[in-house]
Motif scaffolding. Structure first.
Motif, PDB file in Angstrom:
ATOM      1  N   ILE A  19       0.854  -1.201   0.000  1.00 22.01           N
ATOM      2  CA  ILE A  19       0.000   0.000   0.000  1.00 22.01           C
ATOM      3  C   ILE A  19       0.886   1.247   0.000  1.00 22.01           C
ATOM      4  O   ILE A  19       0.660   2.172  -0.782  1.00 22.01           O
ATOM      5  N   LEU A  20       1.887   1.264   0.859  1.00 17.28           N
ATOM      6  CA  LEU A  20       2.809   2.403   0.894  1.00 17.28           C
ATOM      7  C   LEU A  20       3.467   2.588  -0.471  1.00 17.28           C
ATOM      8  O   LEU A  20       3.550   3.697  -0.989  1.00 17.28           O
ATOM      9  N   ARG A  21       3.927   1.495  -1.051  1.00 16.86           N
ATOM     10  CA  ARG A  21       4.616   1.572  -2.339  1.00 16.86           C
ATOM     11  C   ARG A  21       3.689   2.009  -3.460  1.00 16.86           C
ATOM     12  O   ARG A  21       4.082   2.750  -4.338  1.00 16.86           O
ATOM     13  N   ARG A  22       2.451   1.551  -3.442  1.00 12.80           N
ATOM     14  CA  ARG A  22       1.530   1.916  -4.515  1.00 12.80           C
ATOM     15  C   ARG A  22       1.077   3.369  -4.390  1.00 12.80           C
ATOM     16  O   ARG A  22       0.844   4.034  -5.390  1.00 12.80           O
ATOM     17  N   VAL A  23       0.966   3.856  -3.176  1.00 13.35           N
ATOM     18  CA  VAL A  23       0.577   5.256  -2.979  1.00 13.35           C
ATOM     19  C   VAL A  23       1.744   6.194  -3.279  1.00 13.35           C
ATOM     20  O   VAL A  23       1.568   7.215  -3.946  1.00 13.35           O
ATOM     21  N   PHE A  24       2.936   5.853  -2.818  1.00 13.49           N
ATOM     22  CA  PHE A  24       4.069   6.782  -2.895  1.00 13.49           C
ATOM     23  C   PHE A  24       5.179   6.362  -3.852  1.00 13.49           C
ATOM     24  O   PHE A  24       6.132   7.102  -4.019  1.00 13.49           O
ATOM     25  N   ARG A  25       5.098   5.203  -4.421  1.00 10.24           N
ATOM     26  CA  ARG A  25       6.101   4.633  -5.336  1.00 10.24           C
ATOM     27  C   ARG A  25       7.401   4.310  -4.626  1.00 10.24           C
ATOM     28  O   ARG A  25       7.731   3.171  -4.443  1.00 10.24           O
ATOM     29  N   ASN A  26       8.172   5.326  -4.262  1.00  8.47           N
ATOM     30  CA  ASN A  26       9.472   5.105  -3.622  1.00  8.47           C
ATOM     31  C   ASN A  26       9.358   5.322  -2.126  1.00  8.47           C
ATOM     32  O   ASN A  26       8.820   6.340  -1.686  1.00  8.47           O
ATOM     33  N   ILE A  27       9.894   4.377  -1.369  1.00 12.44           N
ATOM     34  CA  ILE A  27       9.933   4.511   0.086  1.00 12.44           C
ATOM     35  C   ILE A  27      11.402   4.588   0.488  1.00 12.44           C
ATOM     36  O   ILE A  27      12.215   3.754   0.073  1.00 12.44           O
ATOM     37  N   GLU A  28      11.707   5.602   1.288  1.00 15.62           N
ATOM     38  CA  GLU A  28      13.078   5.832   1.730  1.00 15.62           C
ATOM     39  C   GLU A  28      13.097   5.901   3.248  1.00 15.62           C
ATOM     40  O   GLU A  28      12.174   6.453   3.854  1.00 15.62           O
ATOM     41  N   ILE A  29      14.136   5.326   3.838  1.00 17.11           N
ATOM     42  CA  ILE A  29      14.294   5.367   5.290  1.00 17.11           C
ATOM     43  C   ILE A  29      15.749   5.671   5.632  1.00 17.11           C
ATOM     44  O   ILE A  29      16.638   5.534   4.789  1.00 17.11           O
ATOM     45  N   THR A  30      15.967   6.065   6.871  1.00 15.15           N
ATOM     46  CA  THR A  30      17.329   6.313   7.340  1.00 15.15           C
ATOM     47  C   THR A  30      17.928   5.019   7.882  1.00 15.15           C
ATOM     48  O   THR A  30      17.217   4.050   8.153  1.00 15.15           O
ATOM     49  N   LYS A  31      19.240   5.036   8.068  1.00 14.33           N
ATOM     50  CA  LYS A  31      19.915   3.877   8.661  1.00 14.33           C
ATOM     51  C   LYS A  31      19.386   3.602  10.068  1.00 14.33           C
ATOM     52  O   LYS A  31      19.254   2.452  10.470  1.00 14.33           O
ATOM     53  N   GLU A  32      19.083   4.656  10.818  1.00 14.46           N
ATOM     54  CA  GLU A  32      18.574   4.462  12.173  1.00 14.46           C
ATOM     55  C   GLU A  32      17.194   3.813  12.161  1.00 14.46           C
ATOM     56  O   GLU A  32      16.902   2.937  12.981  1.00 14.46           O
ATOM     57  N   VAL A  33      16.340   4.218  11.232  1.00 12.27           N
ATOM     58  CA  VAL A  33      15.022   3.577  11.107  1.00 12.27           C
ATOM     59  C   VAL A  33      15.221   2.109  10.721  1.00 12.27           C
ATOM     60  O   VAL A  33      14.544   1.221  11.258  1.00 12.27           O
TER      61      VAL A  33
END
Length: 173
Positions: A19-33
């Protein structure tokens, strides 16, 4: 779209990262996350950690390191706003990548993001957006909210009431 730990964990628990990917396409996180969600999650035997790790391994979720300047900014944000380092790094990554929105649920982190001109989007808003875009139907929204509640996802009765009021007003595309 940059995501903090809580939304990733809840969508991972629901096995709905798609769902996250289909809504926003690219998902990015930090190393800490990544550390909070995947490494600590695997230590606790959390199935969501393995689901999220699979998305990272498949490069559908990208992990970013902070440049030193933004790492210092994250430390200041953490201290000033009394956030955990994952939340502070999420805001700092948005600044580093010049993004105007992030997916983050915690109230204090949302307020800190706003102070930097970053619009916070919560997990419930993600569901509204997915519904508006016909990615999920009304029944799925109800089922996902029930699953969120059963997984001990915390939202206040006021927030939930506002969500359902908004949901009922939506005119789909």
């Amino acid at each position: 779209m940059i995501a903090n730990a809580s939304p990733l964990i809840i969508f991972g628990k629901l096995n709905k990262i798609d769902i996250l990917r289909r809504v926003f396409r690219n998902i990015e996180i930090t190393k800490e996350v990544f550390n909070e969600v995947v490494l600590k999650g695997i230590e606790k035997n959390s199935k969501d950690a393995l689901i999220i790790k699979e998305h990272i391994d498949n490069k559908t979720i990208k992990v970013f390191g902070l440049k030193e300047r933004f790492y210092n900014t994250a430390n200041k944000i953490q201290t000033i706003y009394n956030l955990d380092i994952g939340e502070a790094e999420t805001i700092a990554l948005a600044l580093q990548l010049n993004k105007k929105e992030i997916i983050i649920d915690e109230i204090s982190a949302r307020e800190a993001a706003k102070a930097f001109g970053i619009k916070p989007i919560g997990s419930l808003k993600v569901l509204i957006t997915a519904y508006r875009c016909n990615l999920i139907n009304k029944q799925e929204v109800h089922e996902l909210i029930n699953e969120m509640e059963n997984s001990k996802y915390r939202f206040s009765p006021k927030v939930l009431l506002e969500f359902w009021e908004l949901f009922e007003k939506i005119k789909k595309k």
